[in-house]
Design an enzyme around this catalytic site. Structure first.
Site, PDB file in Angstrom:
ATOM      1  N   GLY A  26       7.000  -9.682  43.840  1.00  0.00           N
ATOM      2  CA  GLY A  26       7.960 -10.613  43.224  1.00  0.00           C
ATOM      3  C   GLY A  26       8.244 -10.304  41.771  1.00  0.00           C
ATOM      4  N   GLY A  30      11.274 -13.791  36.366  1.00  0.00           N
ATOM      5  CA  GLY A  30      10.134 -14.662  36.087  1.00  0.00           C
ATOM      6  C   GLY A  30       8.849 -13.955  35.694  1.00  0.00           C
ATOM      7  N   GLY A  32       6.535 -12.409  37.363  1.00  0.00           N
ATOM      8  CA  GLY A  32       6.264 -11.099  37.950  1.00  0.00           C
ATOM      9  C   GLY A  32       7.001  -9.994  37.220  1.00  0.00           C
ATOM     10  N   SER A 160      -0.477 -23.117  40.912  1.00  0.00           N
ATOM     11  CA  SER A 160       0.411 -24.035  40.181  1.00  0.00           C
ATOM     12  C   SER A 160      -0.331 -25.349  39.931  1.00  0.00           C
ATOM     13  CB  SER A 160       1.643 -24.312  41.055  1.00  0.00           C
ATOM     14  OG  SER A 160       2.368 -25.418  40.604  1.00  0.00           O
ATOM     15  N   TYR A 202       5.312 -27.184  49.505  1.00  0.00           N
ATOM     16  CA  TYR A 202       5.050 -26.322  48.332  1.00  0.00           C
ATOM     17  C   TYR A 202       3.638 -26.582  47.796  1.00  0.00           C
ATOM     18  CZ  TYR A 202       5.472 -24.099  43.735  1.00  0.00           C
ATOM     19  OH  TYR A 202       5.264 -23.299  42.615  1.00  0.00           O
TER      20      TYR A 202
HETATM   21  N1  LIG Z   1       8.021 -21.202  37.050  1.00  0.00           N
HETATM   22  C1  LIG Z   1       7.126 -22.168  37.106  1.00  0.00           C
HETATM   23  O1  LIG Z   1       7.195 -23.172  36.385  1.00  0.00           O
HETATM   24  C2  LIG Z   1       5.978 -22.051  38.057  1.00  0.00           C
HETATM   25  C3  LIG Z   1       5.062 -23.101  38.084  1.00  0.00           C
HETATM   26  C4  LIG Z   1       3.967 -22.996  38.905  1.00  0.00           C
HETATM   27  C5  LIG Z   1       3.771 -21.866  39.673  1.00  0.00           C
HETATM   28  N2  LIG Z   1       4.690 -20.867  39.653  1.00  0.00           N
HETATM   29  C6  LIG Z   1       4.451 -19.695  40.509  1.00  0.00           C
HETATM   30  O2  LIG Z   1       4.719 -18.492  39.804  1.00  0.00           O
HETATM   31  C7  LIG Z   1       5.052 -17.471  40.747  1.00  0.00           C
HETATM   32  C8  LIG Z   1       6.252 -16.696  40.228  1.00  0.00           C
HETATM   33  O3  LIG Z   1       7.383 -17.546  40.231  1.00  0.00           O
HETATM   34  P1  LIG Z   1       8.461 -17.545  39.062  1.00  0.00           P
HETATM   35  O4  LIG Z   1       8.385 -18.852  38.403  1.00  0.00           O
HETATM   36  O5  LIG Z   1       8.379 -16.323  38.252  1.00  0.00           O
HETATM   37  O6  LIG Z   1       9.810 -17.579  39.955  1.00  0.00           O
HETATM   38  P2  LIG Z   1      10.978 -16.542  40.208  1.00  0.00           P
HETATM   39  O7  LIG Z   1      11.584 -16.116  38.928  1.00  0.00           O
HETATM   40  O8  LIG Z   1      11.841 -17.205  41.214  1.00  0.00           O
HETATM   41  O9  LIG Z   1      10.219 -15.303  40.861  1.00  0.00           O
HETATM   42  C9  LIG Z   1       9.754 -15.364  42.173  1.00  0.00           C
HETATM   43  C10 LIG Z   1       9.694 -13.970  42.751  1.00  0.00           C
HETATM   44  O10 LIG Z   1       9.266 -14.075  44.128  1.00  0.00           O
HETATM   45  C11 LIG Z   1      10.135 -13.262  44.911  1.00  0.00           C
HETATM   46  N3  LIG Z   1      10.222 -13.654  46.301  1.00  0.00           N
HETATM   47  C12 LIG Z   1      10.638 -14.815  46.836  1.00  0.00           C
HETATM   48  N4  LIG Z   1      10.673 -14.741  48.179  1.00  0.00           N
HETATM   49  C13 LIG Z   1      10.258 -13.498  48.511  1.00  0.00           C
HETATM   50  C14 LIG Z   1      10.083 -12.795  49.736  1.00  0.00           C
HETATM   51  N5  LIG Z   1      10.355 -13.361  50.934  1.00  0.00           N
HETATM   52  N6  LIG Z   1       9.633 -11.526  49.692  1.00  0.00           N
HETATM   53  C15 LIG Z   1       9.376 -10.921  48.514  1.00  0.00           C
HETATM   54  N7  LIG Z   1       9.529 -11.523  47.326  1.00  0.00           N
HETATM   55  C16 LIG Z   1       9.964 -12.799  47.317  1.00  0.00           C
HETATM   56  C17 LIG Z   1      11.477 -13.398  44.224  1.00  0.00           C
HETATM   57  O11 LIG Z   1      12.311 -12.338  44.650  1.00  0.00           O
HETATM   58  P3  LIG Z   1      13.829 -12.525  45.205  1.00  0.00           P
HETATM   59  O12 LIG Z   1      14.702 -12.028  44.120  1.00  0.00           O
HETATM   60  O13 LIG Z   1      13.853 -11.634  46.424  1.00  0.00           O
HETATM   61  O14 LIG Z   1      14.025 -13.974  45.559  1.00  0.00           O
HETATM   62  C18 LIG Z   1      11.053 -13.281  42.768  1.00  0.00           C
HETATM   63  O15 LIG Z   1      10.885 -11.927  42.416  1.00  0.00           O
HETATM   64  C19 LIG Z   1       5.275 -18.171  42.083  1.00  0.00           C
HETATM   65  O16 LIG Z   1       4.149 -17.979  42.910  1.00  0.00           O
HETATM   66  C20 LIG Z   1       5.388 -19.639  41.712  1.00  0.00           C
HETATM   67  O17 LIG Z   1       4.962 -20.503  42.731  1.00  0.00           O
HETATM   68  C21 LIG Z   1       5.792 -20.937  38.851  1.00  0.00           C
END
Ligand SMILES: NC(=O)c1ccc[n+]([C@@H]2O[C@H](COP(=O)([O-])OP(=O)(O)OC[C@H]3O[C@@H](n4cnc5c(N)ncnc54)[C@H](OP(=O)(O)O)[C@@H]3O)[C@@H](O)[C@H]2O)c1
Length: 333
Positions: A26, A30, A32, A160, A202
């Site tokens: 991912g 974000g 990642g 989270s 979630y």
């Molecule tokens: N942001 C927050 O406030 C927050 C809070 C708590 C926890 N988190 C956790 O942090 C982690 C990263 O999230 P983020 O906030 O950085 O969000 P993000 O910007 O939406 O990044 C999520 C990543 O996961 C990928 N992904 C989603 N579905 C997928 C699939 N089927 N196969 C492969 N890759 C997939 C997305 O790729 P695509 O481009 O393909 O969709 C994207 O690269 C997650 O586990 C999330 O639960 C975030």
């Protein structure tokens, strides 16, 4: 990085990652994306695992342009499909003869509709946890190779504050092949409490990330493995996650705009994950994030202990047995 309060200082304190191979899921946006760029800048060989899309192509082009001398690979991996995860793991093995030093199980989705993957599981649970469980099992021999060669290796999971809501109790039905039959599409956000069925799914997936870490940690320790299991949370970080939730009907636009005023940058949000991946002193069984409470939305990533509501025999065993059943095979450490 303009508004990041802590990241520049944090980055300056990270060790070299030269001679390490890092696998991360991912990285199209974000935390990642930040983590992949950071470890590439620190000298690691980096394998980014993403599903095929324009976002994935663009993000990899950006990464290679920013780090032209780094050893970077893009591997197709759709976490909604166990077959895709197995194929990605085989590709990683081909590209990593010296082992895998860090596996960062970062990718995630939030508050999606009540739909099943092609494998029959809830789309959130399979993407966020079950596929990462499978990926970890497939890559464990490579993690062991790296740990033997260089003294340690790590699995870093991404949870989270949602792990705490609302019941703090992992329920087996969310890990079973019940996709599309887990409460429907209500979002049910009231008074800043996220407790509709989209959020319950979630929350359970993020609780599973923490329970997986606890179960993996205990199993690795019992077998005297040099592989570590750690977990992070980013607080509330301004990433693509919320945009996807809005687009998919999980949150209202106006509410999200107000709520996100409390967020921090993706760079500050990535510090917990990067701590698990890189910090020399990080120990197996540690949790890194901006605090352990339900309101820990912003701040430096500090370590705290795994929590009793998932780090207990019953929850660890439930998580492991249901996850093994889902991937159709045992995961023996
Ligand atoms: N942001 C927050 O406030 C927050 C809070 C708590 C926890 N988190 C956790 O942090 C982690 C990263 O999230 P983020 O906030 O950085 O969000 P993000 O910007 O939406 O990044 C999520 C990543 O996961 C990928 N992904 C989603 N579905 C997928 C699939 N089927 N196969 C492969 N890759 C997939 C997305 O790729 P695509 O481009 O393909 O969709 C994207 O690269 C997650 O586990 C999330 O639960 C975030």
């Amino acid at each position: 990085m303009t508004d990041s309060k802590y990241f520049p200082t944090f980055l300056a304190g990270l060790p070299s990652m030269t001679d390490k191979t890092v696998v991360i899921t991912g990285t199209t946006s974000g935390t990642g994306k930040i983590a992949a760029a950071t470890v590439a800048g620190l000298g690691a060989k980096v394998l980014v695992l993403n599903r095929a899309s324009e976002r994935s192509t663009a993000a990899f082009a950006e990464l290679t342009a920013a780090h032209p001398d780094a050893d970077l690979y893009s591997v197709e991996c759709d976490l909604q499909s166990f077959d895709s995860v197995r194929a990605a793991a085989a590709k990683v093995a081909e590209l990593s003869p010296g082992g895998v030093d860090v596996l960062a199980n970062n990718a995630g989705v939030m508050a999606l509709a009540d739909t099943a993957t092609g494998d029959g599981y809830d789309v959130q649970m399979q993407t966020n946890h079950l596929s990462h469980f499978l990926l970890t099992r497939e890559l464990m021999p490579l993690l062991e190779v790296a740990a033997e060669a260089r003294g340690e290796a790590r699995v870093a999971n991404h949870s989270s504050v949602a792990r705490m809501a609302p019941s703090k109790k992992l329920q087996g039905k969310y890990l079973e092949a019940n996709g599309g039959n887990l409460g429907g599409d209500g979002s049910g956000i009231q008074n800043m409490v996220f407790n509709g069925p989209r959020w319950q799914r979630y929350n359970q997936s993020k609780l599973a990330n923490a329970a997986f870490t606890a179960a993996l940690h205990h199993r690795l320790q019992s077998s005297s493995s040099k592989v570590k299991a750690l977990v992070a949370h980013p607080g509330l970080a301004n990433t693509h996650l919320q945009l996807t939730s809005v687009k998919e009907g999980g949150m209202g636009n106006m509410f999200t705009n107000i709520f996100m005023r409390f967020s921090q940058t993706p760079e500050d949000g990535a510090m917990g994950l990067l701590s698990c991946m890189c910090l020399a002193g990080a120990k197996s069984g540690q949790f890194y994030g901006p605090g352990s409470g339900a309101m820990a939305m912003r701040g430096k990533a500090d370590p705290f202990d795994l929590e009793p509501f998932y780090d207990n025999d019953a929850t660890r065993n439930l998580l492991w047995s249901k996850s093994e059943a889902a991937i159709g095979g045992s995961f023996d450490i």
